[in-house]
Write a protein that holds these residues in place. Structure first.
Motif, short mmCIF file in Angstrom:
data_model
loop_
_atom_site.label_atom_id
_atom_site.label_comp_id
_atom_site.label_asym_id
_atom_site.label_seq_id
_atom_site.Cartn_x
_atom_site.Cartn_y
_atom_site.Cartn_z
N ALA A 59 0.84 -1.20 0.00
CA ALA A 59 0.00 0.00 0.00
C ALA A 59 0.88 1.26 0.00
CB ALA A 59 -0.94 -0.01 1.21
N LEU A 60 1.98 1.23 0.75
CA LEU A 60 2.91 2.38 0.76
C LEU A 60 3.54 2.57 -0.62
CD1 LEU A 60 4.73 1.77 4.18
CD2 LEU A 60 3.08 3.59 3.65
N LEU A 61 3.93 1.47 -1.27
CA LEU A 61 4.50 1.56 -2.61
C LEU A 61 3.49 2.12 -3.60
CD1 LEU A 61 6.50 -1.78 -3.03
CD2 LEU A 61 7.36 0.46 -2.36
N ASN A 62 2.26 1.64 -3.50
CA ASN A 62 1.20 2.11 -4.38
C ASN A 62 1.00 3.61 -4.21
OD1 ASN A 62 -1.06 1.96 -6.19
ND2 ASN A 62 -2.39 1.98 -4.39
N GLU A 63 0.94 4.03 -2.96
CA GLU A 63 0.74 5.46 -2.66
C GLU A 63 1.89 6.31 -3.20
OE1 GLU A 63 0.79 8.03 1.40
OE2 GLU A 63 -0.56 6.29 1.37
N ALA A 64 3.10 5.74 -3.18
CA ALA A 64 4.28 6.47 -3.68
C ALA A 64 4.41 6.35 -5.20
CB ALA A 64 5.54 5.94 -3.00
N GLY A 65 3.57 5.52 -5.83
CA GLY A 65 3.57 5.43 -7.28
C GLY A 65 4.52 4.39 -7.86
N TYR A 66 4.75 3.28 -7.13
CA TYR A 66 5.64 2.23 -7.60
C TYR A 66 4.92 0.90 -7.70
CZ TYR A 66 9.47 5.42 -6.71
OH TYR A 66 10.30 6.50 -6.72
N ARG A 67 5.37 0.06 -8.61
CA ARG A 67 4.92 -1.32 -8.69
C ARG A 67 6.14 -2.22 -8.76
NH1 ARG A 67 4.91 -4.53 -13.06
NH2 ARG A 67 5.75 -3.64 -14.96
N VAL A 68 5.99 -3.44 -8.31
CA VAL A 68 7.08 -4.41 -8.30
C VAL A 68 7.28 -4.95 -9.72
CG1 VAL A 68 7.84 -6.66 -7.43
CG2 VAL A 68 6.64 -5.07 -5.90
N VAL A 69 8.54 -4.96 -10.15
CA VAL A 69 8.91 -5.60 -11.41
C VAL A 69 9.34 -7.03 -11.12
CG1 VAL A 69 10.48 -5.58 -13.39
CG2 VAL A 69 9.58 -3.42 -12.48
N ASN A 70 10.29 -7.18 -10.21
CA ASN A 70 10.68 -8.53 -9.77
C ASN A 70 11.43 -8.48 -8.45
OD1 ASN A 70 13.22 -7.65 -11.10
ND2 ASN A 70 13.85 -9.76 -10.70
N VAL A 71 11.47 -9.64 -7.79
CA VAL A 71 12.15 -9.81 -6.52
C VAL A 71 12.94 -11.11 -6.58
CG1 VAL A 71 11.82 -10.31 -4.06
CG2 VAL A 71 10.47 -8.52 -5.15
N ASP A 72 14.17 -11.08 -6.07
CA ASP A 72 14.99 -12.28 -5.94
C ASP A 72 15.48 -12.34 -4.50
OD1 ASP A 72 16.44 -14.59 -6.68
OD2 ASP A 72 18.24 -13.40 -7.05
N ALA A 73 15.26 -13.47 -3.83
CA ALA A 73 15.59 -13.56 -2.41
C ALA A 73 16.24 -14.90 -2.08
CB ALA A 73 14.33 -13.38 -1.57
N GLN A 117 18.27 -12.47 2.47
CA GLN A 117 18.61 -11.26 1.72
C GLN A 117 17.76 -11.22 0.47
OE1 GLN A 117 22.75 -11.36 0.23
NE2 GLN A 117 22.88 -13.34 1.25
N ALA A 118 17.50 -10.00 0.00
CA ALA A 118 16.63 -9.85 -1.16
C ALA A 118 17.02 -8.62 -1.95
CB ALA A 118 15.17 -9.73 -0.72
N VAL A 119 16.75 -8.67 -3.24
CA VAL A 119 16.83 -7.49 -4.09
C VAL A 119 15.48 -7.35 -4.78
CG1 VAL A 119 19.33 -7.48 -4.46
CG2 VAL A 119 17.87 -8.81 -5.99
N ALA A 120 15.08 -6.11 -4.99
CA ALA A 120 13.80 -5.83 -5.63
C ALA A 120 13.98 -4.75 -6.67
CB ALA A 120 12.78 -5.37 -4.58
N LEU A 121 13.29 -4.91 -7.77
CA LEU A 121 13.26 -3.90 -8.82
C LEU A 121 11.85 -3.35 -8.89
CD1 LEU A 121 14.83 -2.48 -11.15
CD2 LEU A 121 13.96 -4.30 -12.65
N LEU A 122 11.74 -2.03 -8.80
CA LEU A 122 10.45 -1.35 -8.88
C LEU A 122 10.40 -0.50 -10.12
CD1 LEU A 122 9.99 0.02 -5.23
CD2 LEU A 122 9.32 -2.21 -6.15
N GLU A 123 9.19 -0.27 -10.59
CA GLU A 123 8.95 0.63 -11.72
C GLU A 123 8.06 1.76 -11.22
OE1 GLU A 123 7.52 0.40 -16.35
OE2 GLU A 123 6.69 -1.05 -14.95
N GLN A 124 8.44 2.98 -11.57
CA GLN A 124 7.63 4.12 -11.18
C GLN A 124 6.42 4.20 -12.10
OE1 GLN A 124 9.66 7.88 -11.35
NE2 GLN A 124 8.38 8.71 -9.73
N GLU A 158 2.23 5.97 -12.59
CA GLU A 158 1.41 7.12 -12.25
C GLU A 158 0.76 6.87 -10.91
OE1 GLU A 158 -1.19 8.59 -15.26
OE2 GLU A 158 0.10 7.79 -16.83
N LYS A 159 0.48 7.94 -10.17
CA LYS A 159 -0.19 7.82 -8.87
C LYS A 159 -1.49 7.06 -9.03
CE LYS A 159 2.48 10.36 -6.21
NZ LYS A 159 3.04 10.02 -4.96
N GLY A 160 -1.81 6.25 -8.00
CA GLY A 160 -3.07 5.53 -8.00
C GLY A 160 -3.00 4.17 -8.65
N TRP A 161 -1.78 3.71 -9.01
CA TRP A 161 -1.65 2.37 -9.58
C TRP A 161 -2.22 1.36 -8.59
CZ3 TRP A 161 1.16 -1.71 -7.49
CH2 TRP A 161 1.21 -2.84 -8.27
#
Length: 168
Positions: free
Chosen positions: A87-101, A154-161, A163-166
């Motif tokens: 929800a915080l990511l959504n509010e900031a305008g980001y979505r997850v592209v991928n995660v590796d952990a 440990q994890a790495v995450a890639l986010l994509e910016q 538009e607000k409200g995604w």
């Protein structure tokens, strides 16, 4: 321009193993003689992923977002905290592209549980399972993870910016 900004984050977490606690990793309850000690359910995998996600978005870390001195968070499911992180990511305008952990633990053997972890994490992050990778390794009996006194992730995450409200 919206949709063109990529951000990467890295996360790390560690918890002590103790008797009398459930072992929960990646939101999956794993039958074992010990569990992880922490204010929440101490899911090191989700905590490392949340740190990576929050870091990539420039939103601090899980200690800032979900302080361990908040009584409302005592014994809370880390899956709930992951949902709040999303929800915080959504509010900031980001979505997850991928995660590796990667989970670092000498025992128990985690391979049978990795597909369920992957499916749960993908569902809660709003991505296809192919966008989430979860691995487990030992440290060949070296250090606190190798002697069985704790686990780390440990994890790495890639986010994509976006538009607000995604929405996921």
């Amino acid at each position: 321009m919206a949709g063109t900004g990529l951000r990467i984050g890295q996360g790390y977490d560690v918890h002590r193993l103790v008797e009398g606690r459930r072992l929960i990793l990646g939101g999956v309850d794993i039958p074992w003689e010990k569990g992880l000690l922490g204010h929440s359910d101490a899911d090191v995998l989700i905590h490392a992923i949340m740190d990576a996600l929050l870091g990539a978005a420039g939103l601090g870390d899980i200690g800032k977002a979900f302080p361990d001195n908040d009584p409302a968070l005592e014994n809370i499911s880390s899956v709930v905290l992951l949902d709040r992180t999303m929800a915080l990511l959504n509010e900031a305008g980001y979505r997850v592209v991928n995660v590796d952990a990667t989970i670092v633990a000498q025992r128990p053997k985690l391979a049978p549980y990795l597909p369920a972890m992957r499916a749960l994490l993908a569902r809660h992050m709003g991505v296809a399972e192919g966008c989430v990778n979860v691995k487990a390794t030992t440290e060949e009996h070296l250090g606190f993870t190798g002697d069985g006194s704790g686990m780390a992730a440990q994890a790495v995450a890639l986010l994509e910016q976006m538009e607000k409200g995604w929405q996921k």
